[in-house]
Structures are given as structure tokens and as C-alpha cells.
Design a protein around this motif. Structure first.
Motif, PDB file in Angstrom:
ATOM      1  N   LEU A  64      46.177  21.244  88.175  1.00 51.65           N
ATOM      2  CA  LEU A  64      46.131  20.150  87.218  1.00 51.65           C
ATOM      3  C   LEU A  64      46.757  20.592  85.906  1.00 51.65           C
ATOM      4  N   LYS A  65      47.385  19.643  85.222  1.00 51.52           N
ATOM      5  CA  LYS A  65      47.972  19.907  83.906  1.00 51.52           C
ATOM      6  C   LYS A  65      47.287  19.022  82.875  1.00 51.52           C
ATOM      7  N   GLY A  66      47.106  19.574  81.682  1.00 50.05           N
ATOM      8  CA  GLY A  66      46.400  18.848  80.636  1.00 50.05           C
ATOM      9  C   GLY A  66      47.296  18.302  79.554  1.00 50.05           C
ATOM     10  N   GLY A  67      48.399  17.670  79.914  1.00 49.92           N
ATOM     11  CA  GLY A  67      49.254  17.046  78.913  1.00 49.92           C
ATOM     12  C   GLY A  67      50.237  18.007  78.282  1.00 49.92           C
ATOM     13  N   PRO A  68      50.777  17.653  77.083  1.00 46.66           N
ATOM     14  CA  PRO A  68      51.855  18.437  76.476  1.00 46.66           C
ATOM     15  C   PRO A  68      51.427  19.792  75.929  1.00 46.66           C
ATOM     16  N   LEU A  69      50.129  20.093  75.919  1.00 44.06           N
ATOM     17  CA  LEU A  69      49.681  21.380  75.385  1.00 44.06           C
ATOM     18  C   LEU A  69      49.895  22.531  76.364  1.00 44.06           C
ATOM     19  N   ASP A  70      50.405  22.245  77.555  1.00 38.81           N
ATOM     20  CA  ASP A  70      50.870  23.299  78.452  1.00 38.81           C
ATOM     21  C   ASP A  70      49.727  24.194  78.943  1.00 38.81           C
ATOM     22  N   VAL A  71      48.689  23.561  79.509  1.00 40.36           N
ATOM     23  CA  VAL A  71      47.579  24.286  80.131  1.00 40.36           C
ATOM     24  C   VAL A  71      47.515  23.882  81.596  1.00 40.36           C
ATOM     25  N   HIS A  72      47.445  24.879  82.488  1.00 41.14           N
ATOM     26  CA  HIS A  72      47.363  24.623  83.925  1.00 41.14           C
ATOM     27  C   HIS A  72      45.998  25.092  84.434  1.00 41.14           C
ATOM     28  N   TRP A  73      45.383  24.236  85.248  1.00 42.31           N
ATOM     29  CA  TRP A  73      44.082  24.526  85.851  1.00 42.31           C
ATOM     30  C   TRP A  73      44.280  24.583  87.362  1.00 42.31           C
ATOM     31  N   SER A  74      43.869  25.673  87.989  1.00 46.41           N
ATOM     32  CA  SER A  74      44.009  25.830  89.439  1.00 46.41           C
ATOM     33  C   SER A  74      42.622  26.035  90.046  1.00 46.41           C
ATOM     34  N   PHE A  75      42.328  25.260  91.093  1.00 46.09           N
ATOM     35  CA  PHE A  75      41.013  25.307  91.730  1.00 46.09           C
ATOM     36  C   PHE A  75      41.162  25.536  93.232  1.00 46.09           C
ATOM     37  N   LYS A  76      40.321  26.406  93.766  1.00 44.16           N
ATOM     38  CA  LYS A  76      40.257  26.616  95.205  1.00 44.16           C
ATOM     39  C   LYS A  76      39.210  25.691  95.824  1.00 44.16           C
ATOM     40  N   LYS A  77      39.296  25.542  97.133  1.00 41.76           N
ATOM     41  CA  LYS A  77      38.233  24.859  97.853  1.00 41.76           C
ATOM     42  C   LYS A  77      36.970  25.712  97.752  1.00 41.76           C
ATOM     43  N   PRO A  78      35.812  25.115  97.424  1.00 40.21           N
ATOM     44  CA  PRO A  78      34.584  25.916  97.274  1.00 40.21           C
ATOM     45  C   PRO A  78      34.302  26.774  98.496  1.00 40.21           C
ATOM     46  N   ASN A  79      34.029  28.055  98.243  1.00 41.19           N
ATOM     47  CA  ASN A  79      33.795  29.007  99.318  1.00 41.19           C
ATOM     48  C   ASN A  79      32.912  30.120  98.777  1.00 41.19           C
ATOM     49  N   ALA A  80      31.717  30.243  99.321  1.00 39.88           N
ATOM     50  CA  ALA A  80      30.766  31.247  98.833  1.00 39.88           C
ATOM     51  C   ALA A  80      31.288  32.664  99.030  1.00 39.88           C
ATOM     52  N   ARG A  81      32.183  32.854 100.009  1.00 37.42           N
ATOM     53  CA  ARG A  81      32.732  34.188 100.255  1.00 37.42           C
ATOM     54  C   ARG A  81      33.906  34.506  99.336  1.00 37.42           C
ATOM     55  N   ASP A  82      34.354  33.524  98.576  1.00 37.07           N
ATOM     56  CA  ASP A  82      35.460  33.729  97.624  1.00 37.07           C
ATOM     57  C   ASP A  82      35.033  33.140  96.272  1.00 37.07           C
ATOM     58  N   PRO A  83      34.235  33.892  95.510  1.00 34.98           N
ATOM     59  CA  PRO A  83      33.646  33.329  94.288  1.00 34.98           C
ATOM     60  C   PRO A  83      34.635  33.119  93.149  1.00 34.98           C
ATOM     61  N   TRP A  84      35.808  33.783  93.175  1.00 30.63           N
ATOM     62  CA  TRP A  84      36.781  33.625  92.098  1.00 30.63           C
ATOM     63  C   TRP A  84      37.657  32.404  92.410  1.00 30.63           C
ATOM     64  N   GLY A  85      37.083  31.238  92.168  1.00 33.99           N
ATOM     65  CA  GLY A  85      37.720  30.005  92.602  1.00 33.99           C
ATOM     66  C   GLY A  85      38.499  29.254  91.549  1.00 33.99           C
ATOM     67  N   ILE A  86      38.622  29.822  90.348  1.00 35.06           N
ATOM     68  CA  ILE A  86      39.266  29.085  89.252  1.00 35.06           C
ATOM     69  C   ILE A  86      40.241  30.000  88.523  1.00 35.06           C
ATOM     70  N   ARG A  87      41.403  29.451  88.207  1.00 30.99           N
ATOM     71  CA  ARG A  87      42.381  30.160  87.379  1.00 30.99           C
ATOM     72  C   ARG A  87      42.864  29.206  86.301  1.00 30.99           C
ATOM     73  N   VAL A  88      42.981  29.728  85.086  1.00 31.38           N
ATOM     74  CA  VAL A  88      43.466  28.942  83.956  1.00 31.38           C
ATOM     75  C   VAL A  88      44.638  29.672  83.322  1.00 31.38           C
ATOM     76  N   SER A  89      45.727  28.960  83.108  1.00 32.94           N
ATOM     77  CA  SER A  89      46.904  29.526  82.448  1.00 32.94           C
ATOM     78  C   SER A  89      47.233  28.685  81.226  1.00 32.94           C
ATOM     79  N   VAL A  90      47.196  29.317  80.070  1.00 33.86           N
ATOM     80  CA  VAL A  90      47.477  28.632  78.808  1.00 33.86           C
ATOM     81  C   VAL A  90      48.877  29.017  78.359  1.00 33.86           C
ATOM     82  N   GLY A  91      49.718  28.018  78.158  1.00 28.30           N
ATOM     83  CA  GLY A  91      51.099  28.261  77.788  1.00 28.30           C
ATOM     84  C   GLY A  91      51.330  28.323  76.294  1.00 28.30           C
ATOM     85  N   SER A  92      52.598  28.380  75.925  1.00 29.09           N
ATOM     86  CA  SER A  92      52.984  28.686  74.555  1.00 29.09           C
ATOM     87  C   SER A  92      52.674  27.567  73.561  1.00 29.09           C
TER      88      SER A  92
END
Length: 383
Positions: A64-92
Motif C-alpha cells: 500500500l502507498k500513502g499518497g505523495p509522501l512516499d511511504v510504502h506499507w507491505s503486509f504478509k498473510k497472517p502466519n504464527a510461524r512467521d511473526p515478522w509480517g510487516i515492512r515499512v519503507s519511508v521515502g525521501s
């Protein structure tokens, strides 16, 4: 030489948490629609608004993108065996205009709206880029002037052919990259050229806002002789942050990232060659390098340009309008050529196109209204 901007350019982090099943189901339904329509679709949840891309990537189901502020949100399918399910990248854009402190607060508030709970120890920083932009129209980049460790990689990039100084025998370098991610990387490049080539007009506002705060005149984008800006950027990947510096969480980052930058600028130096000294290690730093080092000694966390959100929207909106008008003009001229319009008739022909477009809309008003709503949704962040 004069510093016209300094601050973070990219921040990427992973979060040890998963989205709820409810949020997953909603995202999954909307992603199917995005795939069918082959373009991002609006998505809102808990008061947070995004554009949901029609694809995932790198193991993440949703992006997902949050408009012109250049932030990307990445989500995995929920999985108890893979707890690191979220990544956030903040751009310039967000980091340059609002600063790292605001970005961190924005991340926390947005994840709270999405119903995602986590503790500070569940944040892992995987990348951080810090940059200094220097107004230096007379500067010429010479790759051989870098003094680096013998095992460090260097990649040089030449400018376009029409800027070659001697038919390819020697060229004007616009970018030199030293090092390799996900370790440490230092790069010098012609930021003015990138801003123009990649159509990033917000940077003129960033630079001119900083100059205005110092009582200095703005840059003229059309005049390279007085607006050539060079960027020196230090990129710290996860291997450098975690293995070399043991930086994983925000408190460690706050305490040590200034030292990460200082070490990078000492181990990789751009120098003034000394023809009388064959030992490159004894060469003095180029004055640009000393200026960058001095600019990086202050508190790095709250560096920003103070360009407000309204200005960011205005710049992005005006750029979109300019691009669309250029496309409309090009299509109109192409249509005129296909209909065998003469040069002297071109202005009158363009006037007639407006009437024909109005007739097309009146012939199917429901479709036109539907397309209008779709366009408003697509550009809702800057409209």
C-alpha cells in the motif's frame, strides 16, 4: 559551495507483528479488484487512507502507498510461524520535508489505526540513508579522486552521450558509487540532473525553502551554471547496521547512527590529489567532503526543510496537470495529422476538439461521471 539540504533520504524497518484476519480479508477482496482493473485502488481502514497496489512483492501479499509522501506499507498473510509480517519503507519526500521524528510518529499512528499492536523491541531497522545536498555548479566529479579500501567496490556512471567532453575518450561523470548494499554504500551524484530527468519538482521547493531561511536567493532550475546541486549520500544496509554496529531498534539507532555516518566518511573519502605524494592515504579531503562531514555532526534526527504538506500537494498536482496537458496537446496534434489538418488550421482544429469531447460526454453522461469519480479517487491525495 553551499549546503542546500541535509537529512534522511530512506528509512526501512520490519515489525514483528501481523495484521488481523479482518484486515487481511478486506485487503484480499480489494486486491482482487485491483488485479482486475490493473491499477491501484483506494483503501481505507480505521481512518487511514491508502492506494492498494494490484500486486505484492518480496514475500508480502499486499503493498500500500500513502499518497505523495512516499511511504510504502507491505503486509504478509497472517502466519504464527512467521511473526515478522510487516515492512515499512519511508521515502525521501516525507523525510526531507517533515523529518525523521515526524516519520516515526506517523508510522506508529498509522499502524495503531490499522489495529496493529507492537512493542519497541519488535521494531528492526533494516536500512537508513542520509544525504547532504551541496550547491556546487563548478564541481567536476573524478572517480579516481576517491580513496577507499582495496576491497571496496566502486561503480562509475557516465553522463549522456551529448555531454561527453571528448567523444567517449573521457566523459563527465555524473555519479560514482562506492560500496555495496546491504552493507555500506557512499554515492556522489548530480542531483539536479536526477530531479529533472525523473521529474521530481518537489526538490526545488526543498532547496529554495532552505535558502530562503538563510536569506539567500532561490535557484533557477533552467540555469545549470547556478543551480547544479550534488548529493553525497551514505547508505547503511542491514548488514552494516546489525552486524557491524549492533543497531536494530530505535534507541540504538538514536545513540549510534551519527557515528555510522562519521565512520563512513572517514573510510571512504573524496580527496584533492597531491601530485607530489604517491601515497593516496595522505591526500587531503576535498572541501566538499569536509563540508559534508561538518554538516553531519549535528543532531541528525530532526533535520527537515519545513516545506508544508499543502505545498507538497500543490507541487505534485501541478506536475500532474503539466504532464496531462502535454499529453492532451500531443494527442490533439496527432489527431489533427490523421485528419489532414493544415498548419494554419491547427488552432481552429484544437478549438473544435473541445466541442467534440463535450459531445462525447453528453452521449454517455453516466460513463463520464463514473470515469470522473475514478479519477478523483486516483488523485485524491493531491486534488
Amino acid at each position: 559551495m553551499h549546503v542546500v539540504h541535509r537529512g534522511f533520504d530512506t528509512i526501512a524497518l520490519s515489525i514483528q507483528a501481523n495484521i488481523s484476519q479482518e484486515l487481511f480479508d478486506l485487503l484480499n477482496t480489494e486486491r482482487e479488484r485491483a488485479e482486475e482493473e490493473r491499477h491501484p485502488v483506494p483503501f481505507s481502514y480505521g481512518g487511514a487512507d491508502f492506494d492498494l497496489l494490484p500486486h505484492g512483492g518480496n514475500g508480502y501479499r499486499f503493498i500500500l502507498k500513502g499518497g505523495p509522501l512516499d511511504v510504502h506499507w507491505s503486509f504478509k498473510k497472517p502466519n504464527a510461524r512467521d511473526p515478522w509480517g510487516i515492512r515499512v519503507s519511508v521515502g525521501s519526500t516525507l523525510l526531507a520535508t517533515q523529518g525523521l521524528g515526524y516519520a516515526r510518529s506517523y508510522i506508529d499512528k498509522t499502524l495503531t489505526r490499522l489495529g496493529i499492536r507492537f512493542e519497541s523491541h519488535q521494531v528492526s531497522i533494516s536500512r537508513a540513508d542520509f544525504c547532504v545536498d551541496i550547491l556546487a555548479p563548478e564541481f567536476e566529479l573524478v572517480p579516481e579522486n576517491f580513496v577507499i579500501h582495496s576491497h571496496t567496490n566502486r561503480a562509475d556512471y557516465l553522463s549522456a552521450q551529448d555531454d561527453m567532453r571528448s567523444n567517449g575518450k573521457s566523459g563527465q561523470f555524473t555519479s560514482v558509487t562506492v560500496g555495496k548494499m546491504p552493507g555500506r554504500q557512499v554515492i556522489i551524484y548530480d542531483k539536479r540532473r536526477e530531479v529533472i530527468d525523473k521529474k521530481k519538482p518537489i526538490w526545488w521547493d526543498v532547496w529554495n525553502t532552505n535558502l530562503e531561511r538563510e536569506g539567500l536567493p532561490p535557484l533557477d532550475p533552467s540555469d545549470a551554471s547556478q543551480s547544479r546541486v550534488w548529493r553525497v549520500e551514505v547508505r547503511a544496509g542491514k548488514d552494516l547496521l546489525k552486524d557491524r554496529w549492533q543497531i536494530r531498534m530505535w534507541p540504538q539507532f538514536d545513540a549510534m547512527f551519527g557515528d555510522v555516518i562519521a565512520e563512513a566518511l572517514k573510510k571512504i573519502r573524496y580527496c584533492e590529489p597531491d601530485p607530489d605524494d604517491g601515497n593516496r592515504a595522505r591526500w587531503s579531503n576535498h572541501k566538499m567532503w569536509d563540508l559534508v562531514a561538518a554538516s553531519s555532526e549535528d543532531d541528525l534526527l530532526e533535520m527537515r526543510s519545513y516545506v508544508d504538506a499543502t505545498s507538497i500537494k500543490r507541487v505534485h498536482r501541478n506536475e500532474q496537470i503539466r504532464l496531462i496537458m502535454a499529453q492532451l496537446a500531443g494527442l490533439g496534434i496527432t489527431l489533427a495529422a490523421l485528419e489532414d489538418t493544415q498548419e494554419i488550421e491547427l488552432g481552429e482544429f484544437m478549438d473544435s476538439v473541445g466541442g467534440r469531447l463535450a459531445e462525447s460526454i453528453n452521449a454517455d453522461p453516466e460513463r463520464a461521471v463514473s470515469r470522473l469519480h475514478e479519477a478523483k479517487n486516483r488523485y485524491r491525495f493531491i486534488a
